[in-house]
Scaffold this active site. Sequence first.
Site, PDB file in Angstrom:
ATOM      1  N   ASN A  73       0.602  -1.178   0.103  1.00  0.00           N
ATOM      2  CA  ASN A  73      -0.054   0.014  -0.006  1.00  0.00           C
ATOM      3  C   ASN A  73       0.790   1.142  -0.139  1.00  0.00           C
ATOM      4  O   ASN A  73       0.241   2.213  -0.489  1.00  0.00           O
ATOM      5  CB  ASN A  73      -0.945   0.037   1.175  1.00  0.00           C
ATOM      6  CG  ASN A  73      -0.142  -0.353   2.427  1.00  0.00           C
ATOM      7  OD1 ASN A  73       0.363  -1.537   2.622  1.00  0.00           O
ATOM      8  ND2 ASN A  73      -0.280   0.718   3.393  1.00  0.00           N
ATOM      9  N   GLN A 122      -5.033  -4.058  -1.930  1.00  0.00           N
ATOM     10  CA  GLN A 122      -4.499  -3.162  -2.814  1.00  0.00           C
ATOM     11  C   GLN A 122      -4.697  -3.613  -4.216  1.00  0.00           C
ATOM     12  O   GLN A 122      -4.450  -2.815  -5.201  1.00  0.00           O
ATOM     13  CB  GLN A 122      -3.114  -2.654  -2.713  1.00  0.00           C
ATOM     14  CG  GLN A 122      -2.628  -1.837  -1.411  1.00  0.00           C
ATOM     15  CD  GLN A 122      -3.563  -0.455  -1.581  1.00  0.00           C
ATOM     16  OE1 GLN A 122      -3.700   0.028  -2.724  1.00  0.00           O
ATOM     17  NE2 GLN A 122      -3.843   0.143  -0.485  1.00  0.00           N
ATOM     18  N   CYS A 128      -2.584   4.977   8.269  1.00  0.00           N
ATOM     19  CA  CYS A 128      -2.606   4.454   9.583  1.00  0.00           C
ATOM     20  C   CYS A 128      -1.165   4.772  10.492  1.00  0.00           C
ATOM     21  O   CYS A 128      -1.313   4.825  11.606  1.00  0.00           O
ATOM     22  CB  CYS A 128      -2.666   2.779   9.557  1.00  0.00           C
ATOM     23  SG  CYS A 128      -3.715   2.256   8.498  1.00  0.00           S
TER      24      CYS A 128
HETATM   25  C1  LIG Z   1      -6.260  -0.446   3.629  1.00  0.00           C
HETATM   26  C2  LIG Z   1      -5.513  -1.521   3.667  1.00  0.00           C
HETATM   27  C3  LIG Z   1      -6.084  -2.487   4.591  1.00  0.00           C
HETATM   28  C4  LIG Z   1      -7.180  -2.365   5.743  1.00  0.00           C
HETATM   29  O1  LIG Z   1      -8.414  -2.566   5.314  1.00  0.00           O
HETATM   30  P1  LIG Z   1      -9.625  -1.838   5.935  1.00  0.00           P
HETATM   31  O2  LIG Z   1     -10.563  -2.411   5.327  1.00  0.00           O
HETATM   32  O3  LIG Z   1      -9.437  -0.280   5.992  1.00  0.00           O
HETATM   33  O4  LIG Z   1      -9.568  -2.496   7.307  1.00  0.00           O
HETATM   34  C5  LIG Z   1      -5.370  -3.667   4.749  1.00  0.00           C
HETATM   35  N1  LIG Z   1      -4.349  -4.043   3.900  1.00  0.00           N
HETATM   36  C6  LIG Z   1      -3.882  -3.106   2.957  1.00  0.00           C
HETATM   37  C7  LIG Z   1      -2.655  -3.195   2.168  1.00  0.00           C
HETATM   38  C8  LIG Z   1      -4.374  -1.929   2.778  1.00  0.00           C
HETATM   39  O5  LIG Z   1      -4.289  -0.914   1.763  1.00  0.00           O
END
Ligand SMILES: *Cc1c(COP(=O)(O)O)cnc(C)c1O
Length: 390
Positions: free
Chosen positions: A151, A179, A325
């Site tokens: 990500n 992603q 995050c």
């Molecule tokens: C956004 C993301 C998550 C978390 O997903 P949520 O639906 O926001 O809990 C987990 N892994 C990756 C690679 C992400 O980009």
Amino acid sequence: MERVYLDYAATTPVHPEVIEAMIPFFREKFGNASSLYSFGQETRGALEEVRQRTADFIGAAPEEIIFTSGGSESNNMALKGIAWTARERGGRILVSAVEHHAVSEPAAFLKKQGFEMVRIPVDGQGVVDLDFIRREIDKKPLLVSVMHANNEIGVVQPVAEIGRLCREREVVFHTDAVQTVGHLPVSVRELNADLLSCSAHKLYGPKGIGFLYVRRGIRLSPLIHGGDQERRRRAGTENLPAIVGLGKALEIAGREMEAEGVRLTGYRDRLIDGLLKKVPDCRLNGDRDRRLPNNVNISFAYVEGESVLLNLDFEGIAVSTGSACTSSSLEASAVLLAIGVPAELAHGSIRITMGKWTTEAELDRILEALPRVVAKLRAMSPLYPGGKNG
Ligand SMILES: *Cc1c(COP(=O)(O)O)cnc(C)c1O
């Protein structure tokens, strides 16, 4: 001032067709899918239709799809679900060094519970070390978890190879495909995945919904105990409006993904070339080619990523310093450190991620604004050799 959104990896706007598809499930089609009368039958039908569509989208069977509240829950369910089912087997878990917190944190939690955690190293381009995995797999870990694409730096991992290695040794393989689903072709058969996580809000669906693919025959301990929903693997009344939204988002992705990929790859390459040419002392993070079509991640020496972000925001341009995050903390990105970016440089990093509503005009705007902002900040920096105080 027209605002420019360039943080599609954090979340995406909900597609108008998705909103339209969801509305009837807030209004007349509000029944509980477990109810036996017609209100329930209507929603049950829609639920199973989306389950079939979701399964088809990744080459799975409908009974292999568990709807969850999104990527974080799916990842937690994969790691804890496997660890807690197979506690007696010695307990090694292999996790890559560049995972999202939604994998690395449950892994850290399981370590506290006494499981052994092994970090899979990555090279300077962000790609996991296949030889390391090959050696470790012979020690029969409970689980290997390597994300499909990162990500922060957009690097696409060799998950099909990892899956094949795991399948040969009968080791369970999980991949966080949050992603990639809806952006790149994802087939659980081709990837040899036993578990795969997806989240709707990264592909123009609503937040708070996603799924975990669980291959037939894989035993998984549930996280949420209660009613019989999702074949007793995830209790709780199904979030039908969101599930229908996810289904619509996948349908749209199915018809638009390929052309979007081509268009965004062009934008990405134009942005990378433009920034590397216009700004001295900067570097692209992550492999240039093994990369998501929409991701640009660049480190600028002698500036703080947060300052760049805030200056761009002042002009109405939204970018990120990395993962949403971690962006509120002052720690350097663990992903950038893992690929060997020095801490000072990691602090000067910006992630630009594009998507469906990104335009050429917006590219022009960031290509003008970003070099100017970096030059301005450097001129004020005591560390910059060419700066006022340098
Ligand atoms: C956004 C993301 C998550 C978390 O997903 P949520 O639906 O926001 O809990 C987990 N892994 C990756 C690679 C992400 O980009």
